[in-house]
Structures are given as structure tokens and as C-alpha cells.
Design an enzyme around this catalytic site. Structure first.
Site, PDB file in Angstrom:
ATOM      1  N   GLY A   1       0.825  -1.203   0.000  1.00 23.83           N
ATOM      2  CA  GLY A   1       0.000   0.000   0.000  1.00 23.83           C
ATOM      3  C   GLY A   1       0.857   1.250   0.000  1.00 23.83           C
ATOM      4  O   GLY A   1       0.978   1.937   1.022  1.00 23.83           O
TER       5      GLY A   1
ATOM      6  N   GLU B   1      13.221  -3.467  -3.447  1.00 18.40           N
ATOM      7  CA  GLU B   1      12.336  -3.650  -4.589  1.00 18.40           C
ATOM      8  C   GLU B   1      13.057  -3.300  -5.884  1.00 18.40           C
ATOM      9  O   GLU B   1      12.968  -4.032  -6.873  1.00 18.40           O
ATOM     10  CB  GLU B   1      11.090  -2.779  -4.451  1.00 18.40           C
ATOM     11  CG  GLU B   1      10.123  -2.940  -5.630  1.00 18.40           C
ATOM     12  CD  GLU B   1       8.916  -2.017  -5.536  1.00 18.40           C
ATOM     13  OE1 GLU B   1       8.920  -1.130  -4.679  1.00 18.40           O
ATOM     14  OE2 GLU B   1       7.979  -2.203  -6.329  1.00 18.40           O
TER      15      GLU B   1
ATOM     16  N   ASN C   1      11.523   5.762 -13.679  1.00 17.57           N
ATOM     17  CA  ASN C   1      12.918   5.909 -14.111  1.00 17.57           C
ATOM     18  C   ASN C   1      13.367   7.368 -14.083  1.00 17.57           C
ATOM     19  O   ASN C   1      14.543   7.654 -13.843  1.00 17.57           O
ATOM     20  CB  ASN C   1      13.087   5.311 -15.512  1.00 17.57           C
ATOM     21  CG  ASN C   1      13.153   3.787 -15.469  1.00 17.57           C
ATOM     22  OD1 ASN C   1      12.952   3.185 -14.411  1.00 17.57           O
ATOM     23  ND2 ASN C   1      13.432   3.182 -16.604  1.00 17.57           N
ATOM     24  N   GLU C   2      12.421   8.297 -14.321  1.00 21.08           N
ATOM     25  CA  GLU C   2      12.794   9.714 -14.276  1.00 21.08           C
ATOM     26  C   GLU C   2      13.212  10.101 -12.848  1.00 21.08           C
ATOM     27  O   GLU C   2      14.188  10.835 -12.643  1.00 21.08           O
ATOM     28  CB  GLU C   2      11.617  10.584 -14.737  1.00 21.08           C
ATOM     29  CG  GLU C   2      11.376  10.575 -16.229  1.00 21.08           C
ATOM     30  CD  GLU C   2      10.795   9.248 -16.719  1.00 21.08           C
ATOM     31  OE1 GLU C   2      10.241   8.488 -15.891  1.00 21.08           O
ATOM     32  OE2 GLU C   2      10.915   8.953 -17.927  1.00 21.08           O
TER      33      GLU C   2
END
Length: 399
Positions: free
Chosen positions: A127, A244, A383-384
């Protein structure tokens, strides 16, 4: 740096290969190879098989029931799992929440939740993201107000992967709205069966139900489900995200995908020659293979550093960016290799085509994987955002 495996590592690779050959159910590997959904039951079955071998939690310390493999062992396992089309371990509980509990959780939380993860008693979802709080995660609005022995939670989460299967969710919630954004966030463990929680499906571009919206309406959460200290959740969230992002690199799965691209390109003809003989296509394959090998080496180095005592820092952002670019390039090469067969018309499937299909089994999942994996460069911190983190560190601004 010696990139050759030692005799012990080669023996371990043989052990993993034998395990995959003997214990991975064929119907399960066939589903993964053909891009079919394994489902909750299938995932739980694979987790149970791995747990019976003691391999379900390769990155956990042995004191918590993990395999405590080193970086090379984990790399070998991932390579062999992908090569044998084994399911990927569902990461939310085992690879993302568990490191947070092991580092910041109470003894009671560790004793209760970690064994349940290994035994498959809980299915966790994440979450984090909210409408308006994705890349700018610290702006999250879901509110948790202390009321005696409980927190009362109200708000909404979105893009909750596999939340339809989950009985537990770990959540970032705002417990102090009057301080700097990052300083008013806490980390809660919430039972999905608590009254006031509603899960609504989001159907993706490829037609699958993978993600959800989760709504909280006066949901009561026991205070003992707070991880660490109140208002310190941002620290735990960043720690979780580094794990992650490292996991997103997916070296073994990219290697398996690249092998599939090569197999298709050698069989498909273009201009009277195998597609693989086309200089432009071959150059793209060569470039992505070079990038993949370089990332695999970096992945080993970064995981080794993390195994020595700390969480990966900006390196995790580097792996996330490069890993997702490589996987999307492989998806694009596969789509180009099968051409129009990536999008067969229903009538062709029913009545048959007047042209020989290159290989229906290879072509079937290509379009779905191509569209689904557009998400890779967005989730886990876009990615930015990762490029901004890398630039800040490289320019001396710290992490």
C-alpha cells in the site's frame, strides 16, 4: 574480478538444476513459458515446494529461517529458475516486507509474521502509491489517527498488485499532517479483512486483472501493527524500495527472454534469410546482450555489497533504470521478430491461417508481455525519479 564459478558454485548450480528438473511441475513451467497466468493456487504451490527445500527466502538470515545465500548463489538460482521457466517468487512479503521487519520490526512482530511468510499463511500486498502520490510518494494523503489502542485509517491506495489475493497489506499512512511531508509518515500492517476495506479491480491494457484500488473507510488497526516508531515510516519505506528496485533488475528473466528472441529470430525468415542474419536486427540483439552482461556483473557487485551489511543505495536506482530498459528492449525485439503474429485475429485462431505461423506458442504471449511491461519504467519509483536520484548523488548532493 574473477567471473568464473568456483567448484563449489558449480556444484551448487548442478544442485539447483537437479531441483528444477525433479521438483518444478511441468504444467507449471509450461504455463510460465507460454505467458499464461499461474494464479494464486499455483504461486502458493511453488512457494510450498521451495519452502520444503529451505529455498523460499534466499536472502533471509538463517536465524529467521532463510537460506542466507551469498550473491553468487542467488544469481545462479535466478538464472536457473528463469532458464527452466520457474515462477518468480511473489516478492511483496518475502523480499520487500521481510527485510523491513528483520531490521526495524519488534521481536514480537518478527516472531509472528516471519514464520507465517515461510509457511504461506499470509499473502501480502503493498500500500504505497495513491492517486496524486506515485513518483512523489511523500505527498501521500491516506490518514491514520491514533484512537486509544487503534489507528483509524481513511484514504485510498492504487496500483495495488495482486491485492485481490491478499489478506494483509503493508501501508504508508500519514500520522502527522503538520510537519515536513517525509517526517509525518508511519508504516502500518493492516488486515485486509478488517471492516471498511474495499478492493476494486483495475483491468490492464493486456486485459489482465493484476492491479487494484484499495479504499479505507474508518478502518481500525491495532497499535501493535505499527512497525518501528510513529512518523518514522519514510525511513523504512526507502529501505524497502531499495530492495524492490534491486529485485526489478531481473537479470535471469531478461536472459531467458533474450534466449527466446534469438530462437525466434533464427527460425523466422526475412528477405529469404533468417531474421537473425539481418544486420540491423542482429545489432540490436548484440547491443542488448552486451548491456545485459554488464548489468549482471553490476548486479552481483551491488548485491555482494548489500549482503555485507547494508541496503543498496543509489546503485539500486541504477539497476532499476538499466534493468527495465533492457527488459523493454527484449520485449520490443520479440514483438518485431514475430511481427503480425503477435496480434492474431480471433478468426485466424478459430478458422486457421493461410500462412504457417512461426510458432504459436512463442508468439502467443509476446504482445501481452510487451504492453504489460511498459509499466516497468514507472513502478517502484519511475525511471525519471531514479535518474534524478543518481544525478543528485553524482553531483555531490547525497542520497
Amino acid at each position: 574480478m574473477d567471473l568464473s564459478y568456483t567448484d563449489e558454485e558449480l556444484a551448487f548450480r548442478d544442485e539447483v538444476r537437479a531441483f528444477m528438473r525433479d521438483e518444478l511441475p511441468k504444467e507449471m513451467s509450461d504455463k510460465i513459458r507460454l505467458g499464461e497466468e499461474l494464479g494464486k493456487e499455483g504461486q502458493e504451490k511453488w512457494h510450498a515446494i521451495l519452502n520444503s527445500k529451505g529455498w523460499l527466502a534466499p536472502n533471509w538470515p538463517k536465524k529467521f529461517g532463510g537460506a542466507e545465500w551469498n550473491a553468487v548463489q542467488r544469481h545462479i538460482f535466478e538464472e536457473e529458475a528463469a532458464a527452466h521457466h520457474a515462477p518468480r517468487i511473489v516478492p511483496f512479503g518475502l523480499s520487500m516486507l521481510a527485510p523491513v521487519l528483520q531490521k526495524f520490526g519488534s521481536k514480537e512482530q518478527q516472531d509472528y509474521w516471519l514464520p507465517r511468510l515461510l509457511e504461506g499463511k499470509d499473502w501480502w500486498c503493498q500500500g504505497y502509491s495513491e492517486p496524486g502520490a506515485g513518483s512523489d510518494l511523500a505527498s501521500l494523503k491516506t490518514r491514520a489517527v491514533r484512537d486509544g489502542d487503534h489507528y483509524i485509517v481513511n484514504g485510498q491506495k492504487t496500483w495495488t498488485t495482486l491485492g485481490q489475493h491478499a489478506n494483509m497489506i503493508f501501508c504508508l499512512v500519514r500520522t502527522d499532517p503538520d510537519v515536513k511531508q517525509q517526517e509525518g509518515i508511519s508504516f502500518l500492517l493492516i488486515d485486509m479483512n478488517t471492516p471498511g476495506i474495499e478492493v476494486r479491480p483495475i483491468i490492464l491494457l493486456d486485459g489482465t486483472h493484476e492491479v487494484n484500488e484499495v479504499f479505507f473507510d474508518d478502518v481500525k488497526v491495532p497499535v501493535e501493527n505499527l512497525v518501528g516508531e510513529e512518523n518514522k515510516g519514510w525511513t523504512y519505506a526507502k529501505y524497502l524500495l531499495t530492495h524492490e528496485r534491486t529485485n526489478i533488475a531481473g537479470v535471469g528473466f531478461s536472459q531467458a527472454g533474450l534466449n527466446t528472441v534469438k530462437r525466434i529470430a533464427r527460425a523466422e525468415m526475412a528477405g529469404g534469410k533468417p531474421l537473425m542474419a539481418n544486420p540491423h536486427f542482429a545489432a540490436r540483439v548484440a547491443q542488448v546482450e552486451i548491456d545485459l552482461k554488464a548489468m549482471a556483473t553490476s548486479n552481483l557487485r551491488i548485491i555482494s555489497k548489500a549482503a555485507a551489511g547494508g541496503a543498496p543505495g543509489v546503485e539500486a536506482s541504477m539497476l532499476k533504470v538499466k534493468g527495465t530498459i533492457i527488459r523493454q528492449e527484449i520485449n520490443d525485439l520479440a514483438r518485431r521478430a514475430v511481427g503480425p503474429y503477435a496480434m492474431p485475429f480471433a478468426s485466424e485462431a478459430i478458422e486457421g491461417s493461410n500462412e504457417a505461423l512461426p510458432d504459436p506458442h512463442e508468439a502467443g504471449p509476446v504482445a501481452a508481455q510487451y504492453f504489460n511491461n511498459r509499466k516497468l519504467s514507472i513502478f517502484g519509483g519511475s525511471n525519471e525519479i531514479q535518474r534524478g536520484i543518481i544525478a543528485k548523488v553524482m553531483m555531490g548532493g547525497g542520497q
